[in-house]
Design a protein around this motif. Structure first.
Motif, PDB file in Angstrom:
ATOM      1  N   THR A  10      -5.771   0.617   1.657  1.00 38.75           N
ATOM      2  CA  THR A  10      -5.253   2.262   2.638  1.00 38.75           C
ATOM      3  C   THR A  10      -3.980   2.002   2.496  1.00 38.75           C
ATOM      4  N   PHE A  11      -4.145   3.249   2.466  1.00 36.73           N
ATOM      5  CA  PHE A  11      -2.591   4.416   2.909  1.00 36.73           C
ATOM      6  C   PHE A  11      -3.384   4.493   4.765  1.00 36.73           C
ATOM      7  N   ARG A  51       4.585  15.627   0.233  1.00 38.25           N
ATOM      8  CA  ARG A  51       3.195  16.200   0.824  1.00 38.25           C
ATOM      9  C   ARG A  51       3.488  16.985   0.085  1.00 38.25           C
ATOM     10  N   HIS A  66      -5.674  12.219  -3.222  1.00 34.08           N
ATOM     11  CA  HIS A  66      -6.915  12.063  -3.006  1.00 34.08           C
ATOM     12  C   HIS A  66      -7.231  14.113  -2.367  1.00 34.08           C
ATOM     13  N   GLY A  87     -10.659   8.380  -2.449  1.00 31.39           N
ATOM     14  CA  GLY A  87      -8.075   8.599  -2.770  1.00 31.39           C
ATOM     15  C   GLY A  87      -8.286   7.725  -2.784  1.00 31.39           C
ATOM     16  N   ILE A 109      -4.530   5.150  -4.354  1.00 25.13           N
ATOM     17  CA  ILE A 109      -3.254   4.723  -4.834  1.00 25.13           C
ATOM     18  C   ILE A 109      -2.732   4.923  -5.909  1.00 25.13           C
ATOM     19  N   TYR A 154      -0.300   8.949  -2.811  1.00 23.07           N
ATOM     20  CA  TYR A 154      -1.979   8.903  -2.959  1.00 23.07           C
ATOM     21  C   TYR A 154      -2.216   9.403  -3.140  1.00 23.07           C
ATOM     22  N   TYR A 183       1.032  -1.552  -0.047  1.00 22.91           N
ATOM     23  CA  TYR A 183       0.253  -0.053   0.203  1.00 22.91           C
ATOM     24  C   TYR A 183       0.597   1.308  -0.102  1.00 22.91           C
ATOM     25  N   CYS A 218      -1.121  14.553  -2.924  1.00 23.04           N
ATOM     26  CA  CYS A 218      -0.777  13.560  -3.421  1.00 23.04           C
ATOM     27  C   CYS A 218       0.420  13.829  -2.375  1.00 23.04           C
ATOM     28  N   TYR A 257      -0.939   9.424   7.373  1.00 20.78           N
ATOM     29  CA  TYR A 257       0.346  10.132   6.878  1.00 20.78           C
ATOM     30  C   TYR A 257       0.159  11.384   8.254  1.00 20.78           C
TER      31      TYR A 257
END
Length: 372
Positions: free
Chosen positions: A246-247, A184, A162, A198, A200, A160, A155, A174, A250
């Protein structure tokens, strides 16, 4: 099928298609590119069952039709043809061969029927929006270096993408991380994105997408569902499955209380790290940063190779701090800075460090320290 096409146009289309093809295949037709000629266009389609790319280009079509041919072999032939050549491509159905002619060169290539070429299942997309190529390029270029290559944490093997709440409203965001560093990056939210799930985006897809984003004037049509994402220009359509996972949250690893501020010229810093890291062993690649008032000393101590030290003039006004980092991580993060200055925010030698570009809050990076 019979058509004529400029070598440069053919090479561009086949290059995009063949890069999707996996070199090792248990299904023979997956090593092929599907050529379909119709009207005044020829489309080239390739897939590895997770990614599908279709590149449509103008050609002089004499006879409509289609067939498949080994993508890597066809690409190599086209690549070696002389610049400016007019390439004639014709399917010989009686022999099951593809005739390729350019000047005095003539090739006959084995084909497989197009009826066996796999078709990626269609998807109903939950969100559709348009985004300028430079915006998407920035989002993915500044995060892709932090994608994990560890297959067990699948994952983390992508970016990611979203919709997130920023300090000044909702953003297209991202994020990528491998557990050691995190990137980020935010961009203004395009219209039509209110309900985007969201997703990946896999590492390989990010690499293929990059080829669509070189034209600063291009506008990319993006479609997103729970299982697929599609990027399209008038010539190229890239469709990919997204990573089913599932990310992680973060936000929990982004430090908010770091108060020790270092401001340094990003290019000078990256070069200095590179120089002192020359003597470090490949295994650890550890660089120590010693911070004092307006002075940064970078040093490496390698028992096998020797020592290295370099001093930089910086803006730093807090108490003395010594902290170590993986040299490669520092160079990669510093390499993302478009502005002149990189700003590092420290807490202490054992806590994650935050980095941003000047006063720009739309791109932030986190890197974990090492013991040195």
């Amino acid at each position: 099928m019979k058509f004529s096409i400029e070598r440069a146009d053919l090479l561009k289309a086949v290059s995009q298609a063949q890069s999707v093809v996996e070199r090792r295949n248990t299904i023979p037709i997956l090593a092929n590119v599907l050529m379909s000629a119709d009207g005044s266009d020829v489309s080239f389609k390739a897939t590895d069952l997770d990614i599908e790319v279709i590149d449509k280009t103008a050609a002089q079509v004499e006879r409509a039709g289609g067939t498949t041919v080994n993508a890597v072999l066809f690409h190599e032939i086209v690549r070696k043809l002389p610049d400016g050549a007019l390439v004639q491509v014709e399917e010989d159905q009686t022999q099951g061969r593809l005739q390729v002619r350019a000047g005095r060169s003539h090739f006959q290539l084995a084909t497989l029927g197009r009826e066996d070429f796999p078709v990626m299942a269609t998807s109903d997309y939950d969100a559709n929006f348009s985004c300028p190529a430079p915006v998407l390029r920035r989002l993915f270029d500044k995060t892709r270096f932090a994608i994990s290559t560890e297959e067990t944490r699948y994952y983390l093997n992508g970016v990611y993408m979203h919709v997130a709440e920023g300090d000044d409203g909702r953003k297209l965001r991202c994020v990528a991380t491998d557990g050691h560093r995190l990137a980020r990056v935010d961009a203004p939210l395009p219209e039509g994105l209110e309900d985007m799930p969201g997703v990946i985006v896999p590492r390989k897809t990010v690499g293929e997408l990059r080829k669509l984003l070189d034209d600063d004037d291009a506008v990319i049509a993006v479609s997103v569902s729970e299982t697929k994402i599609r990027f399209a220009t008038p010539q190229i359509t890239l469709t990919s499955k997204v990573i089913d996972g599932t990310f992680p949250d973060y936000a929990r690893v982004i430090p908010m209380g770091n108060t020790r501020k270092l401001e340094v010229d990003a290019a000078d810093f990256a070069k200095a790290v590179d120089r002192v890291a020359t003597v470090s062993s490949e295994r650890s690649r550890a660089v120590k940063l010693a911070l004092d008032e307006d002075r940064l000393t970078l040093s490496v101590n390698s028992p096998d190779s020797g020592n290295a030290e370099e001093e930089l003039a910086v803006a730093y006004g807090d108490e003395r701090l010594e902290i170590g980092f993986n040299a490669k991580y520092l160079q990669e993060i510093a390499g993302q800075v478009d502005r002149e200055n990189a700003v590092f925010m420290f807490n202490n030698a054992g806590d994650p460090t935050l980095m941003r570009e000047g006063d720009d809050q739309s791109a932030i990076y986190v890197v974990m320290p090492m013991r040195v």
